[in-house]
Design an enzyme around this catalytic site. Sequence first.
Site, PDB file in Angstrom:
ATOM      1  N   ASN A  39      -2.749  54.225  60.717  1.00 57.96           N
ATOM      2  CA  ASN A  39      -2.513  55.721  61.279  1.00 57.96           C
ATOM      3  C   ASN A  39      -2.188  56.218  59.065  1.00 57.96           C
ATOM      4  O   ASN A  39      -1.457  57.254  58.682  1.00 57.96           O
ATOM      5  CB  ASN A  39      -0.791  55.601  61.221  1.00 57.96           C
ATOM      6  CG  ASN A  39      -1.014  56.940  61.275  1.00 57.96           C
ATOM      7  OD1 ASN A  39      -1.485  57.472  62.249  1.00 57.96           O
ATOM      8  ND2 ASN A  39       0.397  57.539  61.463  1.00 57.96           N
ATOM      9  N   GLN A  44       1.608  50.363  53.529  1.00 56.20           N
ATOM     10  CA  GLN A  44       1.359  50.686  52.828  1.00 56.20           C
ATOM     11  C   GLN A  44       1.510  50.658  51.305  1.00 56.20           C
ATOM     12  O   GLN A  44       2.105  51.390  51.115  1.00 56.20           O
ATOM     13  CB  GLN A  44      -0.526  50.611  53.121  1.00 56.20           C
ATOM     14  CG  GLN A  44      -1.527  51.191  52.578  1.00 56.20           C
ATOM     15  CD  GLN A  44      -2.712  52.188  53.041  1.00 56.20           C
ATOM     16  OE1 GLN A  44      -3.019  53.001  53.621  1.00 56.20           O
ATOM     17  NE2 GLN A  44      -3.619  50.943  52.291  1.00 56.20           N
ATOM     18  N   LYS A  55     -14.446  62.617  62.612  1.00 50.09           N
ATOM     19  CA  LYS A  55     -14.356  62.763  61.051  1.00 50.09           C
ATOM     20  C   LYS A  55     -14.179  63.860  61.516  1.00 50.09           C
ATOM     21  O   LYS A  55     -14.212  64.033  59.248  1.00 50.09           O
ATOM     22  CB  LYS A  55     -15.363  61.353  60.462  1.00 50.09           C
ATOM     23  CG  LYS A  55     -15.456  59.565  61.006  1.00 50.09           C
ATOM     24  CD  LYS A  55     -13.688  58.895  59.922  1.00 50.09           C
ATOM     25  CE  LYS A  55     -13.554  58.479  60.491  1.00 50.09           C
ATOM     26  NZ  LYS A  55     -12.810  57.369  60.191  1.00 50.09           N
TER      27      LYS A  55
END
Length: 627
Positions: A240, A316, A515
């Site tokens: 995400n 992350q 996308k």
Amino acid sequence: MQARSSSTSYNDLYRPLKLLGLQPRSFIPHSTSPPTPSSPLAKYSTTREFNERRTSQRKSLCELIPEELTLLGSDLSVPGLHNLDLSSELYKRHHRPRSPLVRSQTEPCYLSTTTTRPIHIPSSKTMATLTPRDNLNARVKGSSHIDFKTATTGVAAKSMRNEISHLVSTCDEHAKKAFDTEMQSFFYLFTRYLSERAKSVDLDWDRIKSPADDQIVAYDSLSQPHNHNNLNKLAVLKVNGGLGTSMGMTGAKSALEVKDDMTFLDLTVRQIEHLNTSNRVDVPLILMTSFNTHEDTLRIIKKYANQQLRITTFNQSRYPRIFKESLLPCPKRADDDKTHWYPPGHGDLYNALLYSGVMDQLIAEGKEYLFVSNSDNLGAVVDEKILQHMIDSQAEFLMEVTDKTKADIKGGTLIDYEGSMRLLEIAQVPSEHVEDFKSVRKFKIFNTNNLWINLPALKRIMETEGMELEIIINPKTNEDGQSVVQLETAAGAAIKHFKNGHGINVPRSRFLPVKSCSDLLLIKSDIYSLQHGQLVLNESRMFETTPVIKLGDHFKKIQQFQKRFKKIPKIIELDHLTVTGDVNFGRNVTLRGTVIIVANEGQRIDIPDGCILENRLLSGNLNMIEL
């Protein structure tokens, strides 16, 4: 099928650093060992205390070591020289096995199903390091067979080390240890990049083979699930971290409304909640965010507080962009503008799971399997047949692949490389073979990035050999026009580390990414309906395939898209749509067959309310030509 051995030789371990002319040094033995705890929580606590004692004498992990200071002589301009205690015992550094650690800035946030107040897992204070400490002044001896790149890698590594040390020195004190560790992880990736660049070893194209039949299993051959209780061993993770900048978005892409006023996250939560309530199981949702999306995500998930599922978020890594010419980091300070930093791809998943403590937490809860997918792939829903196959086959890693079309020519593919399963991305392909890679005849499948991972196996790998994924070099251009480089990795590349890892050839319906605004039009249309948050193909559609939609640059940004469609057209009988130029659609428009609408420069086309276009070419002068 052979998996890579979990044991790693000394020479293999230090090969990248030896290529840089850097000599590894051994650990200093410790007289004490951490006690063996009797529970997972006790183990977490005692390990933390042991590592705190072990690192108490060290300052920043990025500071120069005494040997470097000796060689640098009187160069006191290097960050960290004045504060380094040369009399203290030196703890050597090693990147494997990796100690458990939790980044204090990105600790997991658990959202209760009965309250909006987050519950935080306590962070470990220990700071592990991923790179060996070496003599960075060691020169690469020149010889007739060593080229210029090889001779300069040691200099580049030393310069990067100094810049990283400076970055760490600018970080706030409360976050310095976490940032220091993150920069060590980046530095190890950078030294690998330098060594691979110096070797200049390209992929041997002749050794690439298509996977064998037993390496790619057909979805239709999978057996039905035996027991819904297996779902209690499963957790779902959504990557995400994307912003959706290609669609003109500035916030988290997962917050975009895609169907019936529901966002990506809304649909995911609805799917898992239905799974839990209908089967009376407990499948948690984990969201891996980036520094770009973390705050937005924490704010958004509060509205799911009363849903029947647990939500966990963790962040992350954040790595500095690298100037292409100088090979130095773009940011000058730890708090520099976001444009100087980047999240290093979804391959960072494994390190982030380990360092955040989420992997250990899931295993402690009895979770054995993790289903990973991109948050913008609306076809990536939990499939019990695939979970059952993973259990029956004892596969430690499964990758969902699907048949390749001309629209998927850039997607990564599974290959057999010298008897081992590998993921091949287009960025790794030599320029003379790019057209071969795009060929549908040679490479018939591509990676959907729907991955199924055995959690105990992942823990074993991370604590023994570690993840060494192929580096993807992603060239970019800064806002000021300077060329920069991002070093990234792909999560699917980890398949080579797991036992019995293989692919599952799934239907195209399990790969529905958004996308672009062309994808968004398809999802919003009457081609699909929603059932418990899952997209279902309209039964009135005569073909199983979806129409091809190509919208021009005037529809590229989400704001333009919303402005040009007063209402989404009915396309249940559409085969192909191409729209370019200044075109606007009214309400209740119906498109059938092949429709091409072209407005040339300076012209404008308005499709009136209630218009039906079937097999038509509509040009700028409003002439309709039957095809």
